[in-house]
Design a protein around this motif. Structure first.
Motif, PDB file in Angstrom:
ATOM      1  N   SER A  68      74.535  -5.220  -3.594  1.00 39.14           N
ATOM      2  CA  SER A  68      75.200  -4.516  -2.425  1.00 39.14           C
ATOM      3  C   SER A  68      74.439  -4.692  -1.116  1.00 39.14           C
ATOM      4  CB  SER A  68      75.379  -2.891  -2.781  1.00 39.14           C
ATOM      5  OG  SER A  68      76.246  -2.374  -1.532  1.00 39.14           O
ATOM      6  N   LYS A  69      73.131  -4.399  -1.230  1.00 36.96           N
ATOM      7  CA  LYS A  69      72.289  -4.813   0.038  1.00 36.96           C
ATOM      8  C   LYS A  69      72.206  -6.299   0.513  1.00 36.96           C
ATOM      9  CE  LYS A  69      69.396  -0.596  -0.207  1.00 36.96           C
ATOM     10  NZ  LYS A  69      67.823  -0.120  -0.525  1.00 36.96           N
ATOM     11  N   LYS A  70      72.361  -6.895  -0.690  1.00 38.35           N
ATOM     12  CA  LYS A  70      72.105  -8.406  -0.455  1.00 38.35           C
ATOM     13  C   LYS A  70      73.385  -9.045   0.279  1.00 38.35           C
ATOM     14  CE  LYS A  70      69.991 -12.490  -2.355  1.00 38.35           C
ATOM     15  NZ  LYS A  70      69.593 -13.269  -3.576  1.00 38.35           N
ATOM     16  N   ILE A  71      74.522  -8.984  -0.522  1.00 37.36           N
ATOM     17  CA  ILE A  71      75.777  -9.712  -0.027  1.00 37.36           C
ATOM     18  C   ILE A  71      77.021  -8.595  -0.096  1.00 37.36           C
ATOM     19  CG2 ILE A  71      75.014 -11.847  -0.887  1.00 37.36           C
ATOM     20  CD1 ILE A  71      76.705 -11.371  -3.522  1.00 37.36           C
ATOM     21  N   GLY A  72      76.747  -7.302  -0.185  1.00 35.06           N
ATOM     22  CA  GLY A  72      77.803  -6.283  -0.340  1.00 35.06           C
ATOM     23  C   GLY A  72      78.805  -6.713   0.829  1.00 35.06           C
ATOM     24  N   GLY A  73      78.108  -6.655   2.207  1.00 34.52           N
ATOM     25  CA  GLY A  73      79.102  -6.677   3.452  1.00 34.52           C
ATOM     26  C   GLY A  73      80.011  -8.059   3.225  1.00 34.52           C
ATOM     27  N   VAL A  74      79.247  -9.209   2.862  1.00 32.76           N
ATOM     28  CA  VAL A  74      80.077 -10.453   2.705  1.00 32.76           C
ATOM     29  C   VAL A  74      81.354 -10.055   1.843  1.00 32.76           C
ATOM     30  CG1 VAL A  74      80.145 -12.833   2.260  1.00 32.76           C
ATOM     31  CG2 VAL A  74      78.143 -11.764   3.467  1.00 32.76           C
ATOM     32  N   LEU A  75      81.124  -9.534   0.747  1.00 29.85           N
ATOM     33  CA  LEU A  75      81.990  -9.503  -0.311  1.00 29.85           C
ATOM     34  C   LEU A  75      83.204  -8.355   0.178  1.00 29.85           C
ATOM     35  CD1 LEU A  75      79.825  -8.751  -3.690  1.00 29.85           C
ATOM     36  CD2 LEU A  75      81.329 -10.806  -2.973  1.00 29.85           C
ATOM     37  N   VAL A  76      82.887  -7.588   0.888  1.00 33.65           N
ATOM     38  CA  VAL A  76      83.853  -6.476   1.430  1.00 33.65           C
ATOM     39  C   VAL A  76      84.764  -7.449   2.432  1.00 33.65           C
ATOM     40  CG1 VAL A  76      84.206  -4.523   2.824  1.00 33.65           C
ATOM     41  CG2 VAL A  76      82.768  -4.508   1.081  1.00 33.65           C
ATOM     42  N   ALA A  77      84.178  -8.159   3.398  1.00 36.87           N
ATOM     43  CA  ALA A  77      84.738  -8.919   4.448  1.00 36.87           C
ATOM     44  C   ALA A  77      85.571  -9.970   3.779  1.00 36.87           C
ATOM     45  CB  ALA A  77      83.802  -9.449   5.295  1.00 36.87           C
ATOM     46  N   VAL A  78      85.113 -10.686   3.069  1.00 35.73           N
ATOM     47  CA  VAL A  78      85.763 -11.898   2.431  1.00 35.73           C
ATOM     48  C   VAL A  78      86.823 -11.727   1.266  1.00 35.73           C
ATOM     49  CG1 VAL A  78      83.811 -13.369   2.942  1.00 35.73           C
ATOM     50  CG2 VAL A  78      84.135 -12.794   0.782  1.00 35.73           C
ATOM     51  N   SER A  79      86.781 -10.564   0.696  1.00 33.92           N
ATOM     52  CA  SER A  79      87.800 -10.353  -0.508  1.00 33.92           C
ATOM     53  C   SER A  79      89.209  -9.533   0.180  1.00 33.92           C
ATOM     54  CB  SER A  79      87.240  -9.015  -1.309  1.00 33.92           C
ATOM     55  OG  SER A  79      87.073  -8.007  -0.758  1.00 33.92           O
ATOM     56  N   ARG A  80      89.047  -9.354   1.518  1.00 31.17           N
ATOM     57  CA  ARG A  80      90.377  -8.659   1.991  1.00 31.17           C
ATOM     58  C   ARG A  80      91.625  -9.592   1.705  1.00 31.17           C
ATOM     59  NH1 ARG A  80      90.121  -3.762   1.048  1.00 31.17           N
ATOM     60  NH2 ARG A  80      92.051  -3.526   2.248  1.00 31.17           N
ATOM     61  N   TRP A  81      91.672 -10.801   1.670  1.00 31.31           N
ATOM     62  CA  TRP A  81      92.792 -11.678   1.663  1.00 31.31           C
ATOM     63  C   TRP A  81      92.926 -11.983   0.067  1.00 31.31           C
ATOM     64  CZ3 TRP A  81      93.138 -16.563  -0.270  1.00 31.31           C
ATOM     65  CH2 TRP A  81      91.705 -17.338  -0.659  1.00 31.31           C
ATOM     66  N   THR A  82      92.277 -11.584  -0.810  1.00 37.64           N
ATOM     67  CA  THR A  82      92.580 -11.999  -2.249  1.00 37.64           C
ATOM     68  C   THR A  82      93.438 -10.889  -2.888  1.00 37.64           C
ATOM     69  OG1 THR A  82      90.488 -11.122  -2.871  1.00 37.64           O
ATOM     70  CG2 THR A  82      90.283 -13.248  -2.226  1.00 37.64           C
ATOM     71  N   PRO A  83      93.964 -11.472  -3.862  1.00 35.47           N
ATOM     72  CA  PRO A  83      94.721 -10.083  -4.872  1.00 35.47           C
ATOM     73  C   PRO A  83      93.580  -9.531  -5.690  1.00 35.47           C
ATOM     74  CG  PRO A  83      95.155 -12.477  -5.795  1.00 35.47           C
ATOM     75  CD  PRO A  83      94.267 -12.734  -4.586  1.00 35.47           C
ATOM     76  N   VAL A  84      93.822  -8.327  -6.072  1.00 38.90           N
ATOM     77  CA  VAL A  84      92.958  -7.374  -6.783  1.00 38.90           C
ATOM     78  C   VAL A  84      91.627  -7.018  -6.303  1.00 38.90           C
ATOM     79  CG1 VAL A  84      92.118  -7.329  -9.247  1.00 38.90           C
ATOM     80  CG2 VAL A  84      94.101  -8.345  -8.965  1.00 38.90           C
ATOM     81  N   LEU A  85      90.922  -8.026  -5.907  1.00 44.36           N
ATOM     82  CA  LEU A  85      89.336  -7.909  -5.382  1.00 44.36           C
ATOM     83  C   LEU A  85      89.179  -6.973  -4.310  1.00 44.36           C
ATOM     84  CD1 LEU A  85      87.796 -11.536  -5.530  1.00 44.36           C
ATOM     85  CD2 LEU A  85      87.469  -9.525  -7.102  1.00 44.36           C
ATOM     86  N   PRO A  86      90.044  -6.814  -3.399  1.00 45.55           N
ATOM     87  CA  PRO A  86      89.925  -5.894  -2.356  1.00 45.55           C
ATOM     88  C   PRO A  86      89.759  -4.445  -2.685  1.00 45.55           C
ATOM     89  CG  PRO A  86      91.627  -7.472  -1.413  1.00 45.55           C
ATOM     90  CD  PRO A  86      91.381  -7.811  -2.929  1.00 45.55           C
TER      91      PRO A  86
END
Length: 212
Positions: A122-140
């Motif tokens: 979460s500390k390393k890539i959590g922000g990136v995952l939150v940001a880039v997941s919004r357009w995908t199905p299920v992952l957001p």
């Protein structure tokens, strides 16, 4: 391993409603039907639209169709803003509900090793995952819930959520308003812009608020 199983378990929970009601929802929420249904609420059309977008956290609702419909009804700017509020609300709800589990309960669920591994990710890539997941199905939904369980800082989460939500919402509102069908440009806007926004804003905000 337990961390991965929890992630998969959350994904399965999100997919179950899709498997049961997905086809019926898709048949009902065509763009034309959605526009007509929302317009039936007159000047209050924005309210059920926001509630529907927030409901996407638990139900198989076609968020991009609703956003496009809002673009048709309200235009690309106001329609984009309403879409962003709904999508932002869905991510916030998932994050806050799972955050309420508390650290001891989450540690028991994930295990000691899984907890520390999750926090590290979460500390390393959590922000990136939150940001880039919004357009995908299920992952957001899954990523927002995991961010809450792992106690990602609220400031970091909400900045990342905004980075992912705004390009998605305004892109589909614009597409709805102009009746455009630009698949490649849409993909670039909703997939690449969130990452670029996060990479630009994270160092700036981290400098003053120490997001991690």
């Amino acid at each position: 391993m337990r961390l991965l199983l929890i992630f998969i378990g959350l994904a399965v929970l999100v997919l179950i409603p899709f498997a049961i009601w997905g086809d019926h929802v898709d048949d009902f929420f065509t763009q034309i039907a959605t526009v007509e249904w929302l317009r039936g609420y007159g000047e209050w059309a924005w309210l059920p639209a926001i509630l529907l977008l927030m409901g996407d956290l638990l139900l198989p609702l076609p968020a991009t169709v609703i956003m496009s419909a809002l673009g048709i009804i309200y235009g690309p700017l106001l329609g984009g803003l309403i879409s962003a509020l709904g999508s932002f609300g869905a991510g916030s709800l998932g994050y806050e509900l799972c955050r309420k589990l508390g650290k001891p309960a989450t540690k028991r669920l994930l295990g000691e090793k899984g907890w520390y591994k999750g926090v590290k990710i979460s500390k390393k890539i959590g922000g990136v995952l939150v940001a880039v997941s919004r357009w995908t199905p299920v992952l957001p939904e899954v990523v927002a819930c995991m961010a809450g369980m792992l106690k990602m800082s609220r400031t970091k989460f909400y900045i990342a959520l905004g980075c992912g939500t705004l390009p998605l919402a305004f892109t589909y509102a614009w597409l709805g308003y102009y009746g455009a069908d630009a698949a490649l440009l849409t993909l670039l806007a909703v997939a690449l812009l969130p990452l670029l926004l996060w990479l630009a804003l994270y160092p700036l905000f981290n400098k003053y608020w120490m997001l991690d």
